[in-house]
Scaffold this motif. Structure first.
Motif, mmCIF file in Angstrom:
data_model
loop_
_atom_site.group_PDB
_atom_site.id
_atom_site.type_symbol
_atom_site.label_atom_id
_atom_site.label_comp_id
_atom_site.label_asym_id
_atom_site.label_seq_id
_atom_site.Cartn_x
_atom_site.Cartn_y
_atom_site.Cartn_z
ATOM 1 N N ILE A 68 12.884 -13.881 -56.578
ATOM 2 C CA ILE A 68 11.629 -14.192 -57.250
ATOM 3 C C ILE A 68 11.114 -12.879 -57.818
ATOM 4 O O ILE A 68 11.114 -11.856 -57.129
ATOM 5 C CB ILE A 68 10.578 -14.744 -56.269
ATOM 6 N N ALA A 69 10.678 -12.912 -59.078
ATOM 7 C CA ALA A 69 10.083 -11.729 -59.696
ATOM 8 C C ALA A 69 8.713 -12.102 -60.234
ATOM 9 O O ALA A 69 8.549 -13.136 -60.872
ATOM 10 C CB ALA A 69 10.961 -11.201 -60.822
ATOM 11 N N THR A 70 7.738 -11.247 -59.974
ATOM 12 C CA THR A 70 6.385 -11.442 -60.480
ATOM 13 C C THR A 70 5.983 -10.227 -61.295
ATOM 14 O O THR A 70 6.082 -9.091 -60.821
ATOM 15 C CB THR A 70 5.378 -11.635 -59.324
ATOM 16 N N ARG A 71 5.557 -10.496 -62.510
ATOM 17 C CA ARG A 71 5.055 -9.437 -63.384
ATOM 18 C C ARG A 71 3.542 -9.531 -63.401
ATOM 19 O O ARG A 71 2.977 -10.521 -63.865
ATOM 20 C CB ARG A 71 5.598 -9.609 -64.798
ATOM 21 N N SER B 22 -3.849 -12.147 -64.513
ATOM 22 C CA SER B 22 -2.752 -12.849 -65.175
ATOM 23 C C SER B 22 -1.396 -12.336 -64.695
ATOM 24 O O SER B 22 -1.235 -11.143 -64.415
ATOM 25 C CB SER B 22 -2.851 -12.693 -66.691
ATOM 26 N N SER B 23 -0.444 -13.267 -64.612
ATOM 27 C CA SER B 23 0.903 -12.897 -64.168
ATOM 28 C C SER B 23 1.916 -13.923 -64.653
ATOM 29 O O SER B 23 1.568 -15.034 -65.019
ATOM 30 C CB SER B 23 0.965 -12.816 -62.643
ATOM 31 N N ASP B 24 3.159 -13.522 -64.665
ATOM 32 C CA ASP B 24 4.300 -14.406 -64.884
ATOM 33 C C ASP B 24 5.218 -14.256 -63.690
ATOM 34 O O ASP B 24 5.437 -13.141 -63.206
ATOM 35 C CB ASP B 24 5.070 -14.045 -66.154
ATOM 36 N N THR B 25 5.747 -15.376 -63.217
ATOM 37 C CA THR B 25 6.667 -15.362 -62.081
ATOM 38 C C THR B 25 7.893 -16.178 -62.418
ATOM 39 O O THR B 25 7.793 -17.247 -63.013
ATOM 40 C CB THR B 25 5.986 -15.932 -60.816
ATOM 41 N N THR C 41 0.541 -22.539 -65.801
ATOM 42 C CA THR C 41 1.495 -23.550 -66.207
ATOM 43 C C THR C 41 2.825 -23.282 -65.506
ATOM 44 O O THR C 41 3.127 -22.146 -65.159
ATOM 45 C CB THR C 41 1.711 -23.544 -67.732
ATOM 46 N N MET C 42 3.578 -24.345 -65.321
ATOM 47 C CA MET C 42 4.874 -24.233 -64.668
ATOM 48 C C MET C 42 5.913 -24.957 -65.516
ATOM 49 O O MET C 42 5.675 -26.071 -65.968
ATOM 50 C CB MET C 42 4.832 -24.865 -63.284
ATOM 51 N N THR C 43 7.047 -24.297 -65.727
ATOM 52 C CA THR C 43 8.170 -24.904 -66.430
ATOM 53 C C THR C 43 9.371 -24.851 -65.508
ATOM 54 O O THR C 43 9.723 -23.780 -65.009
ATOM 55 C CB THR C 43 8.480 -24.153 -67.738
ATOM 56 N N ILE C 44 9.993 -26.011 -65.290
ATOM 57 C CA ILE C 44 11.173 -26.090 -64.429
ATOM 58 C C ILE C 44 12.394 -26.324 -65.309
ATOM 59 O O ILE C 44 12.443 -27.294 -66.062
ATOM 60 C CB ILE C 44 11.029 -27.223 -63.396
ATOM 61 N N ASP D 169 9.638 -21.106 -64.147
ATOM 62 C CA ASP D 169 8.715 -20.123 -64.732
ATOM 63 C C ASP D 169 7.299 -20.549 -64.394
ATOM 64 O O ASP D 169 6.930 -21.703 -64.633
ATOM 65 C CB ASP D 169 8.818 -20.094 -66.263
ATOM 66 N N VAL D 170 6.508 -19.631 -63.864
ATOM 67 C CA VAL D 170 5.111 -19.907 -63.557
ATOM 68 C C VAL D 170 4.268 -18.873 -64.306
ATOM 69 O O VAL D 170 4.471 -17.670 -64.141
ATOM 70 C CB VAL D 170 4.819 -19.816 -62.045
ATOM 71 N N HIS D 171 3.346 -19.372 -65.135
ATOM 72 C CA HIS D 171 2.472 -18.501 -65.918
ATOM 73 C C HIS D 171 1.038 -18.721 -65.463
ATOM 74 O O HIS D 171 0.539 -19.838 -65.506
ATOM 75 C CB HIS D 171 2.590 -18.808 -67.408
ATOM 76 N N VAL D 172 0.395 -17.656 -65.012
ATOM 77 C CA VAL D 172 -1.007 -17.713 -64.585
ATOM 78 C C VAL D 172 -1.812 -16.909 -65.595
ATOM 79 O O VAL D 172 -1.586 -15.716 -65.755
ATOM 80 C CB VAL D 172 -1.197 -17.130 -63.163
ATOM 81 N N ARG D 173 -2.738 -17.587 -66.267
ATOM 82 C CA ARG D 173 -3.614 -16.919 -67.231
ATOM 83 C C ARG D 173 -5.012 -16.885 -66.650
ATOM 84 O O ARG D 173 -5.696 -17.891 -66.595
ATOM 85 C CB ARG D 173 -3.602 -17.645 -68.585
ATOM 86 N N SER D 174 -5.389 -15.728 -66.155
ATOM 87 C CA SER D 174 -6.670 -15.586 -65.481
ATOM 88 C C SER D 174 -7.208 -14.171 -65.682
ATOM 89 O O SER D 174 -7.472 -13.444 -64.726
ATOM 90 C CB SER D 174 -6.506 -15.900 -63.995
#
Length: 113
Positions: A33-36, A21-24, A1-4, A12-17
């Motif tokens: 840019i930070a990616t967790r 999985s990661s948050d950016t 999902t992406m929230t602008i 905010d970009v949330h990848v649930r996989s």
């Protein structure tokens, strides 16, 4: 999902996989840019290069295009490859540089640049 968040110039970009999985966070005000990555329990931070990263206004259009036209090639796809090196925990001077959104994402995690 992406929230602008247009008013804050943050995406905010949330990848649930599962394991991938990661948050950016794209922070256009601070230029980072930070990616967790949850599987690595670490944060990777890189400077936004304007010639490679889409502008805030364009990123919403690209997301809409991707959602509605699933597998259409776009020359604006962005991929980053991180190579592990030395890490450190963030300090106050880091959070001033990177901003509160990245601080909220990465506090307490090893930081890689």
């Amino acid at each position: 999902t992406m929230t602008i968040h247009s008013e804050e110039h943050v995406v905010d970009v949330h990848v649930r996989s599962g394991v991938y999985s990661s948050d950016t966070i794209f922070d256009y005000i601070h230029g980072y840019i930070a990616t967790r990555l949850f599987s690595r329990n670490a944060c990777f931070i890189m400077k936004i290069k304007k010639e490679l990263i889409p502008e805030l206004q364009e990123i919403g259009h690209l997301a809409f295009e991707r959602e509605t036209m699933q597998d259409v090639y776009s020359p604006n796809n962005v991929w980053a490859q991180f190579s592990a090196g030395t890490s450190r925990l963030g300090h106050v001077k880091d959070w001033i540089l990177y901003g509160k959104h990245i601080e909220n994402l990465c506090t307490g995690l090893p930081l890689y640049q």
